[in-house]
Design a protein around this motif. Structure first.
Motif, PDB file in Angstrom:
ATOM      1  N   ALA A  97     -17.870  21.298  -9.310  1.00 44.09           N
ATOM      2  CA  ALA A  97     -17.559  22.720  -9.151  1.00 44.09           C
ATOM      3  C   ALA A  97     -18.800  23.516  -8.770  1.00 44.09           C
ATOM      4  CB  ALA A  97     -16.952  23.258 -10.448  1.00 44.09           C
ATOM      5  N   TYR A  98     -19.947  23.163  -9.365  1.00 42.11           N
ATOM      6  CA  TYR A  98     -21.172  23.885  -9.020  1.00 42.11           C
ATOM      7  C   TYR A  98     -21.564  23.645  -7.562  1.00 42.11           C
ATOM      8  CZ  TYR A  98     -26.051  25.112  -8.588  1.00 42.11           C
ATOM      9  OH  TYR A  98     -27.233  25.657  -8.142  1.00 42.11           O
ATOM     10  N   VAL A  99     -21.531  22.401  -7.110  1.00 42.79           N
ATOM     11  CA  VAL A  99     -21.940  22.099  -5.740  1.00 42.79           C
ATOM     12  C   VAL A  99     -21.043  22.824  -4.742  1.00 42.79           C
ATOM     13  CG1 VAL A  99     -22.191  20.255  -4.035  1.00 42.79           C
ATOM     14  CG2 VAL A  99     -22.950  19.889  -6.387  1.00 42.79           C
ATOM     15  N   LEU A 100     -19.728  22.867  -5.020  1.00 42.57           N
ATOM     16  CA  LEU A 100     -18.817  23.567  -4.106  1.00 42.57           C
ATOM     17  C   LEU A 100     -19.046  25.083  -4.156  1.00 42.57           C
ATOM     18  CD1 LEU A 100     -15.522  21.541  -4.687  1.00 42.57           C
ATOM     19  CD2 LEU A 100     -17.237  21.273  -2.867  1.00 42.57           C
ATOM     20  N   ALA A 101     -19.285  25.613  -5.372  1.00 43.03           N
ATOM     21  CA  ALA A 101     -19.564  27.053  -5.466  1.00 43.03           C
ATOM     22  C   ALA A 101     -20.921  27.393  -4.874  1.00 43.03           C
ATOM     23  CB  ALA A 101     -19.509  27.493  -6.933  1.00 43.03           C
ATOM     24  N   LYS A 102     -21.819  26.407  -4.856  1.00 49.34           N
ATOM     25  CA  LYS A 102     -23.154  26.627  -4.307  1.00 49.34           C
ATOM     26  C   LYS A 102     -23.130  26.739  -2.785  1.00 49.34           C
ATOM     27  CE  LYS A 102     -27.744  26.464  -4.341  1.00 49.34           C
ATOM     28  NZ  LYS A 102     -28.598  27.524  -4.899  1.00 49.34           N
ATOM     29  N   LEU A 103     -22.079  26.222  -2.134  1.00 54.58           N
ATOM     30  CA  LEU A 103     -22.022  26.247  -0.677  1.00 54.58           C
ATOM     31  C   LEU A 103     -22.118  27.671  -0.121  1.00 54.58           C
ATOM     32  CD1 LEU A 103     -21.698  24.911   2.056  1.00 54.58           C
ATOM     33  CD2 LEU A 103     -19.229  24.821   1.657  1.00 54.58           C
ATOM     34  N   PRO A 104     -21.239  28.605  -0.514  1.00 63.15           N
ATOM     35  CA  PRO A 104     -21.417  29.982  -0.004  1.00 63.15           C
ATOM     36  C   PRO A 104     -22.700  30.631  -0.515  1.00 63.15           C
ATOM     37  CG  PRO A 104     -19.691  29.914  -1.669  1.00 63.15           C
ATOM     38  CD  PRO A 104     -20.038  28.500  -1.354  1.00 63.15           C
ATOM     39  N   LEU A 105     -23.102  30.274  -1.741  1.00 62.22           N
ATOM     40  CA  LEU A 105     -24.331  30.865  -2.282  1.00 62.22           C
ATOM     41  C   LEU A 105     -25.548  30.366  -1.512  1.00 62.22           C
ATOM     42  CD1 LEU A 105     -24.991  32.835  -4.564  1.00 62.22           C
ATOM     43  CD2 LEU A 105     -25.444  30.879  -6.042  1.00 62.22           C
ATOM     44  N   SER A 106     -25.504  29.134  -1.046  1.00 62.69           N
ATOM     45  CA  SER A 106     -26.609  28.610  -0.229  1.00 62.69           C
ATOM     46  C   SER A 106     -26.732  29.400   1.066  1.00 62.69           C
ATOM     47  CB  SER A 106     -26.379  27.127   0.077  1.00 62.69           C
ATOM     48  OG  SER A 106     -26.386  26.365  -1.099  1.00 62.69           O
ATOM     49  N   LEU A 107     -25.601  29.702   1.682  1.00 65.56           N
ATOM     50  CA  LEU A 107     -25.625  30.479   2.926  1.00 65.56           C
ATOM     51  C   LEU A 107     -26.172  31.882   2.665  1.00 65.56           C
ATOM     52  CD1 LEU A 107     -22.184  29.378   4.419  1.00 65.56           C
ATOM     53  CD2 LEU A 107     -24.470  28.527   4.998  1.00 65.56           C
ATOM     54  N   ILE A 108     -25.773  32.476   1.546  1.00 67.49           N
ATOM     55  CA  ILE A 108     -26.293  33.808   1.217  1.00 67.49           C
ATOM     56  C   ILE A 108     -27.791  33.724   0.945  1.00 67.49           C
ATOM     57  CG2 ILE A 108     -26.162  35.711  -0.433  1.00 67.49           C
ATOM     58  CD1 ILE A 108     -23.218  35.016  -0.846  1.00 67.49           C
TER      59      ILE A 108
END
Length: 522
Positions: free
Chosen positions: A206-217
């Motif tokens: 769940a963290y890795v998937l939630a991190k995807l948009p956060l990585s772009l930001i």
């Protein structure tokens, strides 16, 4: 009812009845010895628990230590609160932010975790999609399960990398959850089932998937720094590289719809200076906001679950309580062996010598007998004093009168002016009162010995949720921090044994404020 009084700390035992021993200015056994002491005190005008009492203690300036650093969060009620940041101070902080070490570390964190997080999330999505596809097809169900378990393992590995980067670059140390225990004899399907039921692994997914948009930001936030530097150096680049010869120089903006003006002469490049400066002043706060969001996400998904964390805390506090009890027993044994026992042995020998001299009347020397009796009396008195100090270190008698009375005693015996405020309508349990007393005594000792302060403040109040909050502050030099040999680490461990917390706020230059929150019952 509120009482205010002034006590001269330079007069030993003025209005203070100690149990036969006048020891003002002597530290309590078990507490550091810098002018903070305990005694069984019957002090007129001291409020008992439930009465708000304020006392100010003055001491001669010559008795005030002026060495070292200070002690801890907002000033107590009734004390002078720290001044609000001035507009000039806020402006200076904004200007310094792009040049701070924290900003550089946050940019490095977002850049590294953004690239790793984006690539890892894409790879994880591929593994999960393939695994789900094979499972649904039934023909390749086993392969699908293997790919899914591989995705969970990848998520765990990415979580470890994130925790290490956060610790190295941000100082954010998130405890790693326990790895799934491997059980022999389960076979292939049993191991696959155990991995698929790994709740911690799915939290990492769940963290890795939630991190995807956060990585772009996060990468977008890093872009603000790059664009700010490009615009800020536009005039220099014009002079060095002559970019105006190829039809003009493009000035960039980090906003998606901000436009990108093109300048065709050197004067136009000067527009890049304010554009770059404003961008660089905003960039640190943008990156900090993304880092804070990522930190909350990591603490929620990459750390131990709430139940596992609670179990870990209980294990640690139990170990601390056991260690503290063992240390206390060793200290009592050592103090008895090196102190009172020696005095009592000397007393017994002295009485034997007196008995021997009295047995032979022909050679009786009354002066020698009198000296032996005086020596025995002195040894007995000193043994009683040491036993009283030892008992006081285990449980100060002054706490029998309540926490308010005990804190008033500490304030009255301090060699530094102390402003005291107590608002405790209901007495906590004896264990909580004892911890609160010793924490206050040791923190006041730190103020006197290390802060270079001219005054201190102590407040004790019961919050709406029943928590006892202690605040000990000073106007000294600041710079206090919890670390090896500071004494604050030991206090933090002591309050943790009852699920309490200790917070330190001590910027360089002061003031310092320490906040201790304790539950009403141990």
């Amino acid at each position: 009812m509120r009482e205010t009084g002034r006590v001269d700390a330079g007069v030993a035992d003025a209005g203070v009845a100690d149990a036969g021993v006048a020891d003002a200015g002597v530290a309590d056994a078990g507490v550091a010895d810098a002018g903070v002491a305990d005694a069984g005190v019957a002090d007129a005008g001291v409020a008992d628990a439930g009465v708000v009492h304020t006392g100010v203690v003055d001491a001669p300036p010559s008795e005030r230590p002026c060495v070292g650093h200070g002690i801890i969060v907002g000033m107590p009620a009734g004390s002078r609160a720290p001044a609000a940041p001035s507009p000039a101070g806020l402006l200076a902080e904004v200007v310094r932010a792009p040049l701070s070490r924290r900003a550089r570390r946050e940019v490095a964190y977002l850049l590294s975790t953004g690239l790793i997080g984006f690539a890892g999330a894409v790879l994880l999505l591929v593994l999960l999609a393939l695994g789900l596809g094979f499972v649904v097809s039934l023909l390749g169900a086993l392969l699908g399960l293997v790919l899914t378990v591989a995705g969970i393992g990848l998520a765990r590995a990415l979580g470890r990398i994130q925790r290490r980067l956060a610790a190295a670059l941000l100082g954010e140390r998130i405890p790693a959850p326990r790895s799934p225990a491997g059980r022999a004899g389960l076979g292939l399907f049993g191991r696959l089932d155990a991995r698929l039921r790994d709740v911690t692994g799915w939290r990492h997914v769940a963290y890795v998937l939630a991190k995807l948009p956060l990585s772009l930001i996060g990468l977008y936030a890093v872009q603000w720094w790059v664009i700010g530097l490009i615009n800020l150096t536009a005039p220099v680049r014009w002079v060095l590289f002559g970019q105006g010869d190829s039809g003009g120089m493009l000035l960039m903006t980090p906003l998606p719809a901000g436009g990108s003006p093109t300048v065709r002469d050197f004067a136009g490049t000067l527009i890049g200076l304010p554009m770059g400066l404003v961008t660089l002043l905003i960039a640190p706060w943008f990156t900090r906001l993304v880092v804070l969001a990522d930190g909350r996400l990591m603490r929620a998904l990459l750390g131990p679950g709430s139940l596992a964390q609670r179990v870990r805390d209980l294990e640690e506090t139990r170990a601390l309580a056991v260690d503290d009890s063992v240390a206390l027993l060793r200290r009592v044994e050592r103090d008895l062996h090196d102190g009172a026992q020696v005095r009592l042995v000397a007393l017994a020998l002295g009485l034997d010598m007196v008995k021997t001299k009295l047995a032979d009347a022909s050679t009786l020397d009354l002066d020698a007998v009198r000296r032996l009796v005086d020596g025995a009396h002195q040894n007995a008195t000193e043994a009683l004093t040491e036993l009283r100090d030892l008992a006081r270190g285990i449980h100060p008698p002054v706490l029998d009168e309540g926490l308010a009375h005990a804190l008033e005693t500490l304030a009255a015996r301090s060699t530094l002016p102390v402003q005291l405020t107590v608002d405790v309508p209901e007495r906590p349990s004896p264990a909580i009162e004892s911890i609160a007393y010793f924490c206050t005594a040791e923190l006041l000792t730190n103020v006197i010995k290390h802060s270079g302060a001219t005054r201190a403040t102590v407040s004790a109040a019961t919050r709406t949720d029943g928590t006892l909050r202690l605040r000990i502050g000073d106007d000294g030099r600041g710079g206090a921090e919890s670390g090896a040999g500071s004494g604050l680490t030991g206090l933090r461990q002591r309050v943790r044994t009852v699920d309490g917390t200790l917070e330190i706020r001590s910027p360089q230059g002061g003031p310092t404020m320490v906040t201790v929150d304790l539950p009403p019952r141990a």
